[in-house]
Design a protein around this motif. Structure first.
Motif, PDB file in Angstrom:
ATOM      1  N   LYS A   1       0.873  -1.169  -0.092  1.00 12.80           N
ATOM      2  CA  LYS A   1      -0.097  -0.073  -0.093  1.00 12.80           C
ATOM      3  C   LYS A   1       0.868   1.267   0.052  1.00 12.80           C
ATOM      4  N   GLY A   2       2.069   1.117   0.197  1.00 17.10           N
ATOM      5  CA  GLY A   2       3.045   2.108   0.179  1.00 17.10           C
ATOM      6  C   GLY A   2       3.319   2.757   1.408  1.00 17.10           C
ATOM      7  N   GLU A   3       3.125   2.110   2.633  1.00 21.27           N
ATOM      8  CA  GLU A   3       3.454   2.446   3.926  1.00 21.27           C
ATOM      9  C   GLU A   3       4.684   2.319   4.148  1.00 21.27           C
ATOM     10  N   ASN A   4       5.385   3.092   4.982  1.00 26.84           N
ATOM     11  CA  ASN A   4       7.039   2.722   5.307  1.00 26.84           C
ATOM     12  C   ASN A   4       7.140   3.289   6.573  1.00 26.84           C
ATOM     13  N   ALA A   5       8.425   2.487   7.341  1.00 26.67           N
ATOM     14  CA  ALA A   5       8.713   2.781   8.721  1.00 26.67           C
ATOM     15  C   ALA A   5       7.443   2.490   9.848  1.00 26.67           C
ATOM     16  N   VAL A   6       6.785   1.392   9.561  1.00 25.27           N
ATOM     17  CA  VAL A   6       5.709   1.269  10.364  1.00 25.27           C
ATOM     18  C   VAL A   6       5.818  -0.126  10.786  1.00 25.27           C
ATOM     19  N   MET A   7       4.966  -0.452  11.747  1.00 24.74           N
ATOM     20  CA  MET A   7       4.987  -1.683  12.436  1.00 24.74           C
ATOM     21  C   MET A   7       3.151  -2.259  12.232  1.00 24.74           C
ATOM     22  N   PRO A   8       2.879  -3.382  12.022  1.00 19.33           N
ATOM     23  CA  PRO A   8       1.416  -3.379  12.254  1.00 19.33           C
ATOM     24  C   PRO A   8       1.366  -3.858  13.787  1.00 19.33           C
ATOM     25  N   ILE A   9       0.240  -3.457  14.436  1.00 18.95           N
ATOM     26  CA  ILE A   9       0.158  -3.707  15.945  1.00 18.95           C
ATOM     27  C   ILE A   9      -1.127  -4.550  16.020  1.00 18.95           C
ATOM     28  N   ILE A  10      -1.644  -4.970  17.102  1.00 17.32           N
ATOM     29  CA  ILE A  10      -2.666  -5.557  17.434  1.00 17.32           C
ATOM     30  C   ILE A  10      -3.642  -4.677  18.426  1.00 17.32           C
ATOM     31  N   ILE A  11      -4.883  -4.253  17.870  1.00 17.87           N
ATOM     32  CA  ILE A  11      -5.675  -3.454  18.683  1.00 17.87           C
ATOM     33  C   ILE A  11      -6.790  -4.296  19.277  1.00 17.87           C
ATOM     34  N   ARG A  12      -7.097  -4.227  20.632  1.00 12.80           N
ATOM     35  CA  ARG A  12      -8.125  -4.910  21.189  1.00 12.80           C
ATOM     36  C   ARG A  12      -9.366  -3.860  21.094  1.00 12.80           C
ATOM     37  N   THR A  13     -10.415  -4.358  20.357  1.00 15.26           N
ATOM     38  CA  THR A  13     -11.518  -3.472  19.850  1.00 15.26           C
ATOM     39  C   THR A  13     -12.613  -3.837  20.877  1.00 15.26           C
ATOM     40  N   SER A  14     -12.616  -5.115  21.510  1.00 13.06           N
ATOM     41  CA  SER A  14     -13.530  -5.494  22.445  1.00 13.06           C
ATOM     42  C   SER A  14     -12.964  -6.326  23.359  1.00 13.06           C
ATOM     43  N   GLN A  15     -13.398  -6.334  24.589  1.00 13.77           N
ATOM     44  CA  GLN A  15     -12.905  -6.994  25.743  1.00 13.77           C
ATOM     45  C   GLN A  15     -13.853  -8.265  25.971  1.00 13.77           C
ATOM     46  N   ASP A  16     -14.960  -8.117  25.994  1.00 15.23           N
ATOM     47  CA  ASP A  16     -15.965  -9.418  26.230  1.00 15.23           C
ATOM     48  C   ASP A  16     -17.058  -9.235  25.283  1.00 15.23           C
ATOM     49  N   PRO A  17     -17.264 -10.061  24.443  1.00 14.90           N
ATOM     50  CA  PRO A  17     -16.300 -10.799  24.014  1.00 14.90           C
ATOM     51  C   PRO A  17     -15.173 -10.309  23.312  1.00 14.90           C
ATOM     52  N   TYR A  18     -13.960 -10.884  23.454  1.00  9.58           N
ATOM     53  CA  TYR A  18     -12.823 -10.382  23.085  1.00  9.58           C
ATOM     54  C   TYR A  18     -12.645 -10.366  21.556  1.00  9.58           C
ATOM     55  N   ARG A  19     -12.382  -9.399  20.883  1.00  8.54           N
ATOM     56  CA  ARG A  19     -12.164  -8.953  19.632  1.00  8.54           C
ATOM     57  C   ARG A  19     -10.885  -8.383  19.369  1.00  8.54           C
ATOM     58  N   TRP A  20     -10.177  -8.334  18.319  1.00 10.14           N
ATOM     59  CA  TRP A  20      -9.062  -7.589  18.066  1.00 10.14           C
ATOM     60  C   TRP A  20      -9.022  -7.491  16.451  1.00 10.14           C
ATOM     61  N   GLU A  21      -8.134  -6.380  16.052  1.00 11.32           N
ATOM     62  CA  GLU A  21      -8.007  -6.141  14.498  1.00 11.32           C
ATOM     63  C   GLU A  21      -6.657  -5.414  14.394  1.00 11.32           C
ATOM     64  N   ILE A  22      -5.913  -5.777  13.271  1.00 12.10           N
ATOM     65  CA  ILE A  22      -4.747  -5.305  13.177  1.00 12.10           C
ATOM     66  C   ILE A  22      -4.724  -3.601  12.700  1.00 12.10           C
ATOM     67  N   GLY A  23      -3.851  -2.974  13.335  1.00 11.24           N
ATOM     68  CA  GLY A  23      -3.634  -1.612  12.927  1.00 11.24           C
ATOM     69  C   GLY A  23      -2.121  -1.392  12.539  1.00 11.24           C
ATOM     70  N   SER A  24      -1.628  -0.270  12.826  1.00 14.99           N
ATOM     71  CA  SER A  24      -0.175  -0.022  12.391  1.00 14.99           C
ATOM     72  C   SER A  24       0.312   1.292  13.184  1.00 14.99           C
ATOM     73  N   THR A  25       1.595   1.270  13.447  1.00 12.29           N
ATOM     74  CA  THR A  25       2.240   2.513  14.049  1.00 12.29           C
ATOM     75  C   THR A  25       3.660   2.735  13.471  1.00 12.29           C
ATOM     76  N   ALA A  26       3.842   4.013  13.719  1.00 17.22           N
ATOM     77  CA  ALA A  26       5.504   4.160  13.170  1.00 17.22           C
ATOM     78  C   ALA A  26       6.290   3.635  13.937  1.00 17.22           C
ATOM     79  N   LEU A  27       7.364   2.979  13.278  1.00 20.75           N
ATOM     80  CA  LEU A  27       8.581   2.294  14.103  1.00 20.75           C
ATOM     81  C   LEU A  27       9.060   3.092  15.031  1.00 20.75           C
TER      82      LEU A  27
END
Lengths: 422, 422
Positions: free
Chosen positions: A328-354
């Protein structure tokens, strides 16, 4: 977009699921063959790039790459090697550029913890400062769970599960025998700076009186009197006492207890002993209880047979996301795990700068440890529990897990000069 | 046949599958309700009989009893307590008879190793010598695999599998890191007198160069020079060295190496240290390699999560056979496992007289250890491999195995006098 080859390497202590990230990355790169040519893996991390020791992953079958998902360890070798600052150490960076140029590498994927993300961040600066454009994406991995920004780090959930399962099992053993045999059992787990892994053992308990009765955190200075009182009350109340001790436990003046053990040795053997036998000795001398101790060491971080399904899936997804971000053309980033819901547990992938994760250490929150200092709170339990959920068994043959050994065929070297690691 | 109640107890070190034997016994006894009344379990082994601390297993649901099959530890508590000889110690035996009479017990089932079979054998003599008829059946159990006559002992196969799996996994970890980090990894396993468990680690290797590179057996006197040469050649040839050491390894004059470690301690701490750190210290001082060590201790014998399916089934079947033998009128016997075919592996249940197994220790055959003394032979491999075959996973909830906690409702005491254990 001009099609370029990719470099991928594993860095720092390996885990039960770092190869699942490699699997996610390579499988996804194969799907983006219009943008990404071959994936070259570094033999032993960044050292593979510096030494031009590249592995041609295109020579591995789809089945072999798929099997990485259930294979522990680091399939291409890892390293403990940190790039120095660009200022004053241009040699290493210029060497990297020569290797990247020689092999037409336009993507740099680096799979590791905080130190490794620092390396990835430094490499990302080559583009601007040395005039060689390379897309740099970090991929999170650490059993220590101390990476910043991401909700948790792939690798941690499986160690957490191993430790919680082991404590639940060993506790049943100790309880069976406590009347006439061992009353105190000590398990030493990893965690030199933060008590994430020790904390996870608290998941083993279901009700008051269940093991572990005592967790020793690096965050809480060891107080021998309080410790012994707690051991004693546990034995009196429940008949036994199970202790989980983080290797990084320190006394009130900041010395590692494991080092104190060594200091007491007549020969000055600095590494002899260890924390678990040291604690056992205190228990025996001061309370007289029969004890046993275990040190799970590498067993805990390689135990793919009892990996967390959530952890395996997250490890795979961060590898996959790394490629998607790059394309996608991103650079100097790292995928991260984002907890979108605690109960039930749900997560998705985001990103942050290195730069947000390089060399930053995430501490165990204060409100995760009980006031008394020997257990975990409900907040910790809520955070930790989903990370060990689900089982993801490897295939077995003749009673043993079938782990893949890649062919690891080297890419022919193109550079004349050899490089000496400093 | 007059219907009588049964006494069942667990003795000695527990295992991942001793409760599977309890399950087989109780489920089968429930099917023979015309011959066997209630099954009373001894709380903490034979001590439960002596103290009249009996547990009424008839108060447990079928589901709870079924769940014993996948629950490690000893559900009724175990003990290390050996009955003395009948001569000069009539008190204990007469007490047993009073308890048995009071609770109308006509069957005595004792689940344990060689020492425990000695207890079962002694109890079997009550009938003739003290005039109280009781049917005595031993049930084999020991992780050490040192019971005589039976081809193998329930409990061993699961430890063997744990150790082999753990070595295969940890080896991948060490190999990944060996270039820049740990080159030598030492795992200390149980086995004070015989190297059965250490030998099982040899199953992890598939081809030359695979871990474990060195197995240290109690049967082979430790020779430091030969050991160091072997460590060094393994590191040179394969890049790393994985060592599995039996806790009972001795030097050439018969001293436990673990005790020598303790002797070197300035404070004379007899239990401080242990074998693994002692070996690690030698490697570091003499060869300078970076090392790690683990001690699996109780983790190995309680690891129901990675139990061998063959082991679980055999444990269940010896419990079942014990009841069938008793109902058939056999006495003073123990069910055994007979290997009827090697390839494909087939087995059946037979029986032997208790006097043949009481206090007899089965040694590791000489032809199971290589000439060099650091590995296992094909004969050992052929014997060991079937015992770890198959997986038998417990159920999980929220990422943790669900192990049953019985209600363990006490049987009301009928005797006025209390008994003091000596």
């Amino acid at each position: 977009m001009v099609k370029k080859n990719a470099f991928y390497a594993q860095s720092g202590g390996v885990s039960a699921v770092i190869n699942a990230s490699a699997c996610g990355l390579i499988e996804t790169a194969r799907q983006y063959s219009s943008s990404i040519g071959k994936v070259y893996a570094g033999r032993n991390g960044i050292i593979g790039a510096l030494m031009e020791n590249l592995i041609d992953t295109s020579q591995e079958s789809d089945d072999a790459i798929r099997a990485l998902r259930h294979t522990p360890g680091g399939a291409f070798g890892s390293c403990r090697y940190k790039l120095k600052r660009l200022e004053g150490n241009k040699d290493e960076y210029e060497r990297l550029i020569r290797v990247f140029k020689a092999h037409d590498i336009g993507y740099f994927f680096y799979n590791g913890g905080g130190d490794s993300q620092d390396t990835a961040y430094k490499v990302s600066q080559i583009g601007d400062r040395l005039g060689y454009p390379v897309v740099c994406i970090g991929i999170p991995k650490t059993i220590d769970n101390d990476l910043a920004v991401t909700d948790n780090s792939p690798g941690f959930g499986s160690v957490a599960k191993y430790v919680a399962v082991s404590v639940r099992e060993a506790a049943l053993d100790v309880l069976s025998m406590a009347l006439t045999s061992t009353k105190v059992f000590i398990l030493e787990v990893m965690g030199r700076h933060a008590g994430w892994i020790a904390a996870a053992s608290g998941l083993a308990a279901m009700q008051a009186g269940d093991a572990p009765h005592i967790i020793l955190f690096p965050e809480i200075p060891f107080n021998e009197d309080q410790f012994l009182r707690k051991v004693n009350s546990s034995v009196k109340d429940y008949g036994y006492c199970v202790i989980v001790a983080s290797e990084g436990v320190r006394n009130e003046v900041g010395q590692f207890l494991s080092a104190m053990s060594a200091q007491q040795d007549a020969f000055g053997h600095a590494q002899l002993g260890g924390l678990a036998p040291f604690l056992a000795q205190i228990v025996k001398e001061k309370l007289g209880y029969k004890y046993h101790w275990a040190v799970s060491d590498y067993l805990q971080r390689s135990a793919r047979h009892i990996a967390s399904q959530v952890d395996v899936e997250q490890a795979y997804q961060v590898g996959k996301a790394a490629v998607e971000l790059a394309v996608k053309g991103e650079n100097a980033v790292m995928p991260i795990i984002i907890r979108t819901s605690q109960d039930p547990y749900r997560w998705e992938i985001g990103s942050t700068a290195l730069k947000n994760v390089a060399n930053v250490e995430k501490k165990l929150p204060q409100n995760f440890i009980t006031q008394e200092g020997f257990g975990i709170t409900q907040a910790a339990h809520s955070y930790l529990a989903p990370l060990i959920d689900g089982e993801d068994y490897p295939p077995y043959k003749h009673g043993l897990p079938v782990y893949v050994q890649l062919k690891n065929i080297p890419v022919e070297k193109k550079l004349k000069e050899t490089f000496i690691l400093t």
